[in-house]
Write a protein that holds these residues in place. Structure first.
Motif, short mmCIF file in Angstrom:
data_model
loop_
_atom_site.label_atom_id
_atom_site.label_comp_id
_atom_site.label_asym_id
_atom_site.label_seq_id
_atom_site.Cartn_x
_atom_site.Cartn_y
_atom_site.Cartn_z
N UNK A 1 40.20 -10.91 -29.11
CA UNK A 1 39.99 -12.16 -29.56
C UNK A 1 38.67 -12.57 -29.53
N UNK A 2 38.41 -13.44 -29.99
CA UNK A 2 36.71 -13.68 -30.25
C UNK A 2 36.15 -14.00 -28.91
N UNK A 3 36.78 -14.39 -28.06
CA UNK A 3 36.08 -14.65 -26.66
C UNK A 3 35.91 -13.30 -25.95
N UNK A 4 36.61 -12.41 -26.25
CA UNK A 4 36.45 -10.85 -25.70
C UNK A 4 35.34 -10.21 -26.29
N UNK A 5 35.42 -10.36 -27.71
CA UNK A 5 34.34 -9.78 -28.61
C UNK A 5 32.88 -10.45 -28.20
N UNK A 6 32.79 -11.67 -28.07
CA UNK A 6 31.58 -12.18 -27.40
C UNK A 6 31.25 -11.70 -25.97
N UNK A 7 32.17 -11.74 -25.15
CA UNK A 7 31.77 -11.01 -23.87
C UNK A 7 31.36 -9.57 -24.02
N UNK A 8 32.00 -8.77 -24.84
CA UNK A 8 31.72 -7.37 -24.89
C UNK A 8 30.19 -7.38 -25.44
N UNK A 9 30.02 -8.09 -26.75
CA UNK A 9 28.69 -7.89 -26.99
C UNK A 9 27.53 -8.59 -26.28
N UNK A 10 27.89 -9.53 -25.41
CA UNK A 10 27.04 -9.92 -24.33
C UNK A 10 26.72 -8.79 -23.06
N UNK A 11 27.88 -7.94 -22.68
CA UNK A 11 27.81 -6.93 -21.92
C UNK A 11 26.91 -5.86 -22.17
N UNK A 12 27.08 -5.50 -23.77
CA UNK A 12 26.12 -4.59 -24.21
C UNK A 12 24.75 -4.89 -24.24
N UNK A 13 24.38 -6.17 -24.70
CA UNK A 13 23.03 -6.55 -24.67
C UNK A 13 22.42 -6.67 -23.26
N UNK A 14 23.32 -7.05 -22.23
CA UNK A 14 22.65 -7.02 -20.86
C UNK A 14 22.42 -5.46 -20.46
N UNK A 15 23.32 -4.36 -20.88
CA UNK A 15 23.31 -3.14 -20.54
C UNK A 15 21.78 -2.72 -21.15
N UNK A 16 21.87 -2.84 -22.47
CA UNK A 16 20.34 -2.54 -23.08
C UNK A 16 19.12 -3.19 -22.60
N UNK A 17 19.18 -4.26 -22.11
CA UNK A 17 17.99 -5.10 -21.35
C UNK A 17 17.63 -4.33 -20.11
N UNK A 18 18.84 -4.09 -19.46
CA UNK A 18 18.47 -3.60 -17.95
C UNK A 18 18.34 -2.07 -17.85
N UNK A 19 19.00 -1.45 -19.16
CA UNK A 19 18.98 -0.10 -18.83
C UNK A 19 18.45 0.50 -20.03
N UNK A 20 18.75 0.22 -21.07
CA UNK A 20 18.00 0.53 -22.50
C UNK A 20 18.73 1.79 -23.24
N UNK A 21 19.58 2.31 -22.51
CA UNK A 21 20.33 3.57 -23.26
C UNK A 21 21.62 3.44 -23.14
N UNK B 1 27.06 -2.30 -34.35
CA UNK B 1 25.70 -1.80 -34.73
C UNK B 1 24.74 -3.01 -35.48
N UNK B 2 25.37 -3.79 -36.01
CA UNK B 2 24.78 -4.80 -36.59
C UNK B 2 24.05 -5.75 -35.64
N UNK B 3 24.96 -5.98 -34.55
CA UNK B 3 24.46 -6.90 -33.40
C UNK B 3 23.59 -5.99 -32.46
N UNK B 4 23.60 -4.65 -32.55
CA UNK B 4 23.03 -3.95 -31.39
C UNK B 4 22.49 -2.46 -31.99
N UNK B 5 21.60 -2.49 -33.06
CA UNK B 5 21.50 -1.09 -33.74
C UNK B 5 20.86 0.03 -32.77
N UNK B 6 20.31 -0.69 -31.61
CA UNK B 6 19.71 0.55 -30.66
C UNK B 6 20.75 1.33 -29.78
N UNK B 7 22.02 0.94 -30.00
CA UNK B 7 22.94 1.67 -29.06
C UNK B 7 22.97 3.27 -29.48
N UNK B 8 23.10 4.20 -28.33
CA UNK B 8 23.03 5.41 -28.66
C UNK B 8 24.12 6.07 -29.50
N UNK B 9 25.40 5.66 -29.35
CA UNK B 9 26.67 5.89 -29.93
C UNK B 9 27.71 4.96 -29.94
#
Length: 441
Positions: free
Chosen positions: A55-75, A90-98
């Motif tokens: 659901x949309x709330x889960x999507x938001x939580x997941x995108x937020x978790x990806x953003x936090x992991x990128x901020x804290x770790x980067x990979x 990839x649209x929200x976070x193009x820098x993810x590795x895979x």
């Protein structure tokens, strides 16, 4: 020569128990190949985020978790249900590795190998037979199938996790036996559609303990009942053969607990959801099951504010709730999910009205739940200890699944350990929980 540094991998696990099992399998494979598992971002060479996208709330939580992991770790490597919508990630976070979809162990490991080569000396011998687990030692999720063949208009799970794919019954029972031998006292059977187990295999026979068994939920439940642990069934759709499970509960082979998502109580709304719509037959079945197994606990989930739901249809849902008198109930206001057929239905319910109906629904169910819990005062029951705190024991009865239902609270300090079964007498009740004291021999 100095010893080579062991590569470190962190993991963030979101979503339902089925995703938890996926995370456990990823961690088990990482450990077997010699990677070290980090409990935090610091020091990790990369982070895997196992996402939810239901659901949309889960999507938001997941995108937020990806953003936090990128901020804290980067990979970051992304997997899970939201990973099935890779373009969004990839649209929200193009820098993810895979990015991989759900239950994609091989693809996840390939991505890890591409960005963090495996150590030269794997540690397969150090992985316990039951694998790495994210649950407490005394209970475990037992996933019996993946995917779903239903076409519910509010759901996109089949597009995320695919069609039904069942595991062979022999494989499932071998895993269950290993878990019990490792100290698990409760097996929580999960899938997207537990009742459909084996349908894709045409219930093909398999062998366990030297005898043939159908790959069918009834045969599986009966065999699990031979193990010295509680067996609890989740996500049981109301197929006719569910009737066969109730006598097994009455016999004590599996817990008298049925988690059955009914979704609504009005027949037109159910047809619009593309769900079983014979509500009178549902009530008749519930009555028949309770006659066979008086200790049966019924848990369900419902949706209010589905597109086109009228006030009269919502009132019929409340009437159904009052008559069904379910023990445990969850309810959600309808949330449009990108890609769900229901989004195209006419007459969407305004958000404020959805929330009002949700509150009214929960008020009705709260009274039912309070009455049912109050009726347990004075009863004796066996409970499983989950935690030992300084001034209380936190336990669960057969009526309580971990993390979603209530608790049995035993005040005081006791020489009891998590995973112990003890007999208690119920002394008080609340809206969700019970209080008890141990029964002394």
């Amino acid at each position: 020569m100095p010893e080579a540094r062991v590569p470190q991998v962190g993991l963030v696990s979101l979503g339902c128990p089925k995703a938890t099992v996926d995370s456990e399998r990823i961690l088990t494979e990482l450990r077997a190949e010699g990677y070290a598992i980090r409990p935090d971002y610091e020091g990790a060479d990369l982070v895997i985020v196992n996402t939810c996208g239901f659901i949309d709330a889960a999507v938001d939580e997941s995108l937020g978790a990806i953003a936090e992991a990128l901020d804290e770790n980067g990979r970051v490597i992304v997997t899970g249900c939201l990973g099935a919508r890779a373009d969004m990630v990839r649209e929200a976070h193009p820098e993810v590795l895979a990015v991989t979809g759900p239950h994609a162990l091989d693809e996840v490991m390939s991505a890890v190998h591409a960005h963090l080569p495996a150590p030269h000396h794997p540690f397969t011998s150090l992985v316990p037979p039951q694998g790495v687990r994210l649950t407490p030692r005394h209970y475990a999720y037992l996933k019996i199938s993946e995917g779903c063949n239903h076409g519910c208009t509010f759901c996109i799970i089949p597009s995320l996790r695919g069609d039904l794919v069942s595991r062979g019954i022999g494989e499932v029972l071998e895993e269950a036996q290993r878990l019990v031998e490792s100290g698990v006292r409760e097996l929580l059977v999960i899938s997207q559609d537990t009742s459909a187990y084996g349908l894709d295999l045409r219930h093909r026979p398999d062998f366990w303990r030297g005898r043939p068994l159908r790959t069918h939920i009834t045969d599986l439940a009966r065999a699990l009942g031979e193990l010295p642990a509680w067996t609890r069934l989740h996500y049981v759709y109301p197929y006719p053969h569910v009737d066969e499970l109730i006598p097994l509960m009455a016999e004590g082979l599996i817990l008298p607990y049925l988690d059955m998502p009914l979704q609504h109580g009005d027949e037109r709304v159910l047809r619009a959801m593309r769900r079983p719509a014979a509500t009178e037959k549902v009530l008749e079945r519930l009555s028949r099951w309770r006659a066979i197994c008086p200790d049966l606990i019924l848990r369900s989930t419902f949706i209010v504010g589905f597109p086109g739901e009228t006030e009269a249809e919502f009132e019929r849902l409340l009437d159904f709730l009052r008559e069904a008198r379910l023990d445990r109930v969850g309810c959600f206001a309808y949330s449009p999910v990108d890609g769900a057929e229901a989004n195209r239905l006419a007459d969407p319910v305004p958000e404020a009205l959805k929330q009002e109906r949700l509150e009214r629904f929960m008020e009705v169910q709260a009274e039912i739940s309070r009455d049912k819990l109050a009726a347990r005062v004075g009863q004796r029951m066996t409970v499983l200890v989950d935690a030992v705190e300084e001034d209380a024991i936190i336990a669960r009865s057969h009526a309580d699944a971990p993390e979603i239902d209530g608790e049995v609270i035993i005040p005081g300090a006791w020489e009891i350990d998590p995973g112990d079964f003890i007999e208690v007498e119920i002394t008080d009740s609340g809206d969700h929980d019970l209080w008890a004291e141990p029964v002394e021999d």
